[in-house]
Design a protein around this motif. Sequence first.
Motif, short mmCIF file in Angstrom:
data_model
loop_
_atom_site.label_atom_id
_atom_site.label_comp_id
_atom_site.label_asym_id
_atom_site.label_seq_id
_atom_site.Cartn_x
_atom_site.Cartn_y
_atom_site.Cartn_z
N ARG A 1 0.86 -1.19 0.00
CA ARG A 1 0.00 0.00 0.00
C ARG A 1 0.89 1.23 0.00
O ARG A 1 1.69 1.42 0.91
CB ARG A 1 -0.91 0.01 1.22
N LEU A 2 0.73 2.04 -1.04
CA LEU A 2 1.46 3.29 -1.13
C LEU A 2 0.60 4.43 -0.61
O LEU A 2 -0.62 4.43 -0.78
CB LEU A 2 1.85 3.58 -2.58
N SER A 3 1.27 5.40 0.00
CA SER A 3 0.59 6.59 0.49
C SER A 3 1.28 7.83 -0.06
O SER A 3 2.49 7.80 -0.32
CB SER A 3 0.61 6.64 2.02
N CYS A 4 0.52 8.89 -0.22
CA CYS A 4 1.07 10.15 -0.72
C CYS A 4 0.34 11.29 -0.05
O CYS A 4 -0.90 11.34 -0.07
CB CYS A 4 0.91 10.23 -2.22
N ALA A 5 1.10 12.22 0.51
CA ALA A 5 0.52 13.38 1.18
C ALA A 5 1.03 14.65 0.53
O ALA A 5 2.23 14.79 0.28
CB ALA A 5 0.87 13.36 2.66
N ALA A 6 0.11 15.56 0.26
CA ALA A 6 0.46 16.87 -0.27
C ALA A 6 0.39 17.90 0.86
O ALA A 6 -0.51 17.86 1.69
CB ALA A 6 -0.49 17.26 -1.39
N SER A 7 1.37 18.81 0.85
CA SER A 7 1.40 19.84 1.89
C SER A 7 1.97 21.12 1.30
O SER A 7 2.46 21.15 0.18
CB SER A 7 2.25 19.37 3.08
N GLY A 8 1.91 22.18 2.08
CA GLY A 8 2.45 23.45 1.62
C GLY A 8 1.36 24.40 1.17
O GLY A 8 0.26 24.43 1.72
N ARG A 9 1.65 25.13 0.10
CA ARG A 9 0.75 26.17 -0.38
C ARG A 9 -0.33 25.54 -1.27
O ARG A 9 -0.23 25.55 -2.50
CB ARG A 9 1.54 27.21 -1.14
N ILE A 10 -1.36 25.04 -0.63
CA ILE A 10 -2.43 24.34 -1.34
C ILE A 10 -3.62 25.27 -1.51
O ILE A 10 -4.12 25.82 -0.52
CB ILE A 10 -2.84 23.06 -0.59
N PHE A 11 -4.08 25.42 -2.75
CA PHE A 11 -5.27 26.22 -3.03
C PHE A 11 -6.48 25.29 -3.10
O PHE A 11 -7.40 25.38 -2.32
CB PHE A 11 -5.10 26.99 -4.33
N ARG A 12 -6.45 24.41 -4.06
CA ARG A 12 -7.49 23.39 -4.16
C ARG A 12 -6.92 22.26 -4.99
O ARG A 12 -6.45 22.49 -6.10
CB ARG A 12 -8.75 23.92 -4.80
N ILE A 13 -6.96 21.06 -4.44
CA ILE A 13 -6.41 19.90 -5.16
C ILE A 13 -7.50 19.24 -5.98
O ILE A 13 -8.55 18.87 -5.45
CB ILE A 13 -5.76 18.92 -4.18
N PHE A 14 -7.23 19.11 -7.24
CA PHE A 14 -8.15 18.43 -8.14
C PHE A 14 -7.74 16.96 -8.25
O PHE A 14 -7.72 16.24 -7.25
CB PHE A 14 -8.17 19.13 -9.50
N THR A 15 -7.35 16.52 -9.41
CA THR A 15 -7.01 15.11 -9.60
C THR A 15 -5.71 14.75 -8.88
O THR A 15 -4.76 15.53 -8.89
CB THR A 15 -6.89 14.79 -11.09
N MET A 16 -5.71 13.60 -8.24
CA MET A 16 -4.49 13.02 -7.66
C MET A 16 -4.26 11.69 -8.37
O MET A 16 -5.23 10.98 -8.71
CB MET A 16 -4.65 12.81 -6.16
N GLY A 17 -3.01 11.37 -8.57
CA GLY A 17 -2.75 10.14 -9.31
C GLY A 17 -1.41 9.51 -9.00
O GLY A 17 -0.57 10.10 -8.31
#
Length: 115
Positions: free
Chosen positions: A19-35
Amino acid sequence: QVQVAESGGGLVQPGGSLRLSCAASGRIFRIFTMGWYRQAPGKQRELVASITPDGSTNYADSVKGRFIISRDTGKNTVYLQMNSLKPEDTAVYYCNVDNYGSRSYGEGTQVTVSS
């Protein structure tokens, strides 16, 4: 600037799961598609799976029925459950995040399927 960090790669035997995990952080406005993308040695980077904010998913034919992508929108996190792994799944797996039209990749996590 958005930071993207993957985790969960490793060595697994054929038929196993990861199981892979991915986290986005920082200057986030709005996240659309993740892949998730992957790149094997000597090959081009290819899309593995993607998921939109409303939960619509898209999979490469080679992983349909074996991999499942999911996301936690509140945590800006995406997951890739990989089952029935095959040696041809060996690659560096990269997370991709579309932050209001600006796309960012992580540094990747190695997945090796071998006996």
